[in-house]
Motif scaffolding. Sequence first.
Motif, PDB file in Angstrom:
ATOM      1  N   CYS A 230       0.845  -1.196   0.000  1.00 41.40           N
ATOM      2  CA  CYS A 230       0.000   0.000   0.000  1.00 41.40           C
ATOM      3  C   CYS A 230       0.881   1.246   0.000  1.00 41.40           C
ATOM      4  N   PRO A 231       0.516   2.263  -0.762  1.00 37.23           N
ATOM      5  CA  PRO A 231      -0.735   2.403  -1.522  1.00 37.23           C
ATOM      6  C   PRO A 231      -0.655   1.864  -2.942  1.00 37.23           C
ATOM      7  N   PHE A 232       0.393   1.119  -3.256  1.00 37.06           N
ATOM      8  CA  PHE A 232       0.625   0.694  -4.641  1.00 37.06           C
ATOM      9  C   PHE A 232      -0.476  -0.244  -5.152  1.00 37.06           C
ATOM     10  N   TYR A 233      -0.652  -1.381  -4.459  1.00 37.31           N
ATOM     11  CA  TYR A 233      -1.707  -2.320  -4.856  1.00 37.31           C
ATOM     12  C   TYR A 233      -2.415  -2.842  -3.616  1.00 37.31           C
ATOM     13  N   CYS A 234      -2.948  -1.907  -2.831  1.00 34.17           N
ATOM     14  CA  CYS A 234      -3.789  -2.272  -1.691  1.00 34.17           C
ATOM     15  C   CYS A 234      -4.994  -3.076  -2.182  1.00 34.17           C
ATOM     16  N   SER A 235      -5.429  -3.981  -1.352  1.00 34.04           N
ATOM     17  CA  SER A 235      -6.654  -4.710  -1.682  1.00 34.04           C
ATOM     18  C   SER A 235      -7.834  -3.922  -1.126  1.00 34.04           C
ATOM     19  N   TYR A 236      -8.215  -2.879  -1.854  1.00 31.82           N
ATOM     20  CA  TYR A 236      -9.273  -1.987  -1.385  1.00 31.82           C
ATOM     21  C   TYR A 236     -10.626  -2.684  -1.276  1.00 31.82           C
ATOM     22  N   SER A 237     -10.867  -3.647  -2.138  1.00 30.95           N
ATOM     23  CA  SER A 237     -12.171  -4.321  -2.158  1.00 30.95           C
ATOM     24  C   SER A 237     -12.238  -5.499  -1.184  1.00 30.95           C
ATOM     25  N   GLY A 238     -11.149  -5.761  -0.455  1.00 33.83           N
ATOM     26  CA  GLY A 238     -11.133  -6.915   0.433  1.00 33.83           C
ATOM     27  C   GLY A 238     -10.829  -8.191  -0.325  1.00 33.83           C
ATOM     28  N   TYR A 239     -11.011  -9.326   0.322  1.00 34.68           N
ATOM     29  CA  TYR A 239     -10.639 -10.602  -0.302  1.00 34.68           C
ATOM     30  C   TYR A 239     -11.826 -11.492  -0.663  1.00 34.68           C
ATOM     31  N   HIS A 240     -13.030 -11.094  -0.289  1.00 34.27           N
ATOM     32  CA  HIS A 240     -14.191 -11.945  -0.579  1.00 34.27           C
ATOM     33  C   HIS A 240     -14.388 -12.141  -2.080  1.00 34.27           C
ATOM     34  N   ASP A 241     -14.209 -11.070  -2.850  1.00 36.56           N
ATOM     35  CA  ASP A 241     -14.420 -11.172  -4.301  1.00 36.56           C
ATOM     36  C   ASP A 241     -13.430 -12.146  -4.932  1.00 36.56           C
ATOM     37  N   GLU A 242     -12.180 -12.159  -4.439  1.00 34.53           N
ATOM     38  CA  GLU A 242     -11.191 -13.095  -5.007  1.00 34.53           C
ATOM     39  C   GLU A 242     -11.505 -14.548  -4.665  1.00 34.53           C
ATOM     40  N   LEU A 243     -12.039 -14.793  -3.458  1.00 35.84           N
ATOM     41  CA  LEU A 243     -12.396 -16.172  -3.109  1.00 35.84           C
ATOM     42  C   LEU A 243     -13.472 -16.713  -4.046  1.00 35.84           C
ATOM     43  N   LEU A 244     -14.464 -15.897  -4.330  1.00 38.56           N
ATOM     44  CA  LEU A 244     -15.530 -16.316  -5.250  1.00 38.56           C
ATOM     45  C   LEU A 244     -14.977 -16.506  -6.663  1.00 38.56           C
ATOM     46  N   TRP A 245     -14.140 -15.587  -7.091  1.00 36.60           N
ATOM     47  CA  TRP A 245     -13.499 -15.609  -8.409  1.00 36.60           C
ATOM     48  C   TRP A 245     -12.611 -16.849  -8.558  1.00 36.60           C
ATOM     49  N   GLY A 246     -11.797 -17.127  -7.542  1.00 37.52           N
ATOM     50  CA  GLY A 246     -10.914 -18.290  -7.589  1.00 37.52           C
ATOM     51  C   GLY A 246     -11.688 -19.595  -7.658  1.00 37.52           C
ATOM     52  N   ALA A 247     -12.740 -19.699  -6.862  1.00 40.08           N
ATOM     53  CA  ALA A 247     -13.564 -20.915  -6.876  1.00 40.08           C
ATOM     54  C   ALA A 247     -14.226 -21.106  -8.239  1.00 40.08           C
ATOM     55  N   ALA A 248     -14.690 -20.010  -8.831  1.00 40.89           N
ATOM     56  CA  ALA A 248     -15.340 -20.097 -10.148  1.00 40.89           C
ATOM     57  C   ALA A 248     -14.362 -20.605 -11.201  1.00 40.89           C
ATOM     58  N   TRP A 249     -13.124 -20.119 -11.164  1.00 41.86           N
ATOM     59  CA  TRP A 249     -12.149 -20.551 -12.157  1.00 41.86           C
ATOM     60  C   TRP A 249     -11.708 -21.996 -11.945  1.00 41.86           C
ATOM     61  N   ILE A 250     -11.569 -22.416 -10.688  1.00 40.24           N
ATOM     62  CA  ILE A 250     -11.183 -23.808 -10.445  1.00 40.24           C
ATOM     63  C   ILE A 250     -12.299 -24.750 -10.878  1.00 40.24           C
ATOM     64  N   HIS A 251     -13.539 -24.340 -10.651  1.00 43.06           N
ATOM     65  CA  HIS A 251     -14.650 -25.167 -11.144  1.00 43.06           C
ATOM     66  C   HIS A 251     -14.615 -25.256 -12.669  1.00 43.06           C
ATOM     67  N   LYS A 252     -14.390 -24.130 -13.316  1.00 43.91           N
ATOM     68  CA  LYS A 252     -14.359 -24.116 -14.784  1.00 43.91           C
ATOM     69  C   LYS A 252     -13.235 -25.013 -15.309  1.00 43.91           C
ATOM     70  N   ALA A 253     -12.114 -25.003 -14.608  1.00 43.64           N
ATOM     71  CA  ALA A 253     -10.963 -25.791 -15.063  1.00 43.64           C
ATOM     72  C   ALA A 253     -11.086 -27.271 -14.724  1.00 43.64           C
ATOM     73  N   SER A 254     -11.684 -27.568 -13.587  1.00 36.83           N
ATOM     74  CA  SER A 254     -11.702 -28.953 -13.102  1.00 36.83           C
ATOM     75  C   SER A 254     -13.019 -29.679 -13.332  1.00 36.83           C
ATOM     76  N   GLY A 255     -14.103 -28.922 -13.385  1.00 35.63           N
ATOM     77  CA  GLY A 255     -15.418 -29.557 -13.463  1.00 35.63           C
ATOM     78  C   GLY A 255     -15.851 -30.150 -12.146  1.00 35.63           C
ATOM     79  N   ASP A 256     -15.102 -29.900 -11.088  1.00 34.79           N
ATOM     80  CA  ASP A 256     -15.396 -30.441  -9.762  1.00 34.79           C
ATOM     81  C   ASP A 256     -16.599 -29.712  -9.174  1.00 34.79           C
ATOM     82  N   SER A 257     -17.665 -30.439  -8.945  1.00 37.50           N
ATOM     83  CA  SER A 257     -18.909 -29.824  -8.484  1.00 37.50           C
ATOM     84  C   SER A 257     -18.806 -29.266  -7.070  1.00 37.50           C
TER      85      SER A 257
END
Length: 496
Positions: A230-257
């Motif tokens: 900070c202040p270069f690349y602070c996580s201003y939006s928090g980490y909840h959005d990345e957890l949802l984003w990461g799970a979505a991509w792993i599902h897309k890649a793996s097909g794991d329900s």
Amino acid sequence: MQMARIFSLIMLIFCVIVCCLSVTSRAFTSRDYYDALEKSILFFEGQRSGRLPRDQRLTWRSDSGLSDGASYHVDLVGGYYDAGDNVKFGLPMAFTTTMLAWSVIEFGSSMHDQVSNAKAAVRWGADYLLKAAATPGTLYVQVGDPNQDHKCWERPEDMDTPRNVYKVSTQNPGSDVAAETAAALAAASIVFKSSDPSYSSKLLHTAIQVFELADKYRGSYSDSLNSVVCPFYCSYSGYHDELLWGAAWIHKASGDSSYLSYIHSNGHILGADEDDFSFSWDDKKAGTKVLLAKAFLEERVEEFQVYKAHADSFICSFIPGANDYQAQYTPGGLLFKQSDSNLQYVTTTSFLLLTYAKYLGSNGDITSCGSSIITANKLISLAKQQVDYILGDNPEKMSYMVGFGNKYPMHVHHRGSSLPSVHAHPSRIGCNDGFQYLNSGSPNPNVLVGAILGGPDFSDSFTDDRNNYRQSEPATYINAPFVGAAAFFSAQNGRY
């Protein structure tokens, strides 16, 4: 005689109008978009850190950062410098890799012979992220002290500022950067699934491990690392959005329900119910909702209808006259979010508009913005307006992509581009000695081909000044989504 004069006057006015129209609106061809695609990918070679390959095309660059991580007994050679400095920031680098991969996934078939170069760009980022995640329970997220780096103006090949290494771990969590890294590795695994299945499998396996670190040990890396991020690349939006984003991509890649179940169970807590109207290296909510809307559109997974609704709200926010309309545009028609590096929001939004148009078109669906029916072609048209503005159809008649068109910025806020190359000036240029080049009125000696800069202000004005970093600095996360957008238009010339 009088009639002849009137006729001549009418023809003169007609010619003036035609000339004005030709100046204010430029029709780009598929070949123009292909040129922009090629150059937008080439830019990433100028941002490479590490030992450069024999097929390096931007030859004014040379090897750099070859001992990164060594003093910490870890190999962190490689990856990308984020913008015009010499620091390797993990959060924007991971997002860049995710967006490059998504560009290939959605529009790789439109990239013609540039798909191999696009994949090489993905791999350069993914290889580094694999190194960063090689130690279980730890993720290395940054190389270089930005406070010290920013006190110097020197080539990456000459760096003598501290190459400190920073990490997140089970004791010092960084769910935002870890989950984004998981997303990047998962998305990259899809890119290489057919051409290099063993590499793809390694990427996905590592993505799952890193996501577990992000989810099990929750916290923001801004809290763990504070002043070095900070202040270069602070996580201003928090980490909840990345957890949802990461799970979505792993599902897309793996097909794991189980990842769909995770999204369904945690979505409310992680921000699934929140509308958000920007998409960036910091805030992934809009991108996640467009990605998950595909699951509803194609598979009619009812639990994900909410993501289709939120994706619609995001899209409608850019449509003048729509119920959810809230975007701001410059007089020249450019989407405007903020004065610092505004084009990052333009390229991400253009990418999502085209991706959503693809999802809608493939499934015969539409978007309803109140009483207005929005078709895929409407979204394509809006994205095209933004892409064309970047390429030169704007009041300044300037391309904001370096090296594209007849007029583009010449004083780019970028160390390597603005200093003489090591080939032209083999002797070292010290930390303070480089400032004479920063402050010089001469054009950059090395053309950073394909770099998309921060862009004009709210009144469509742009100052081509190296010290004007808010407008003249490029960044990998500005270019990455543009790769997909340029690919789309290079194949169809704007027609879906």
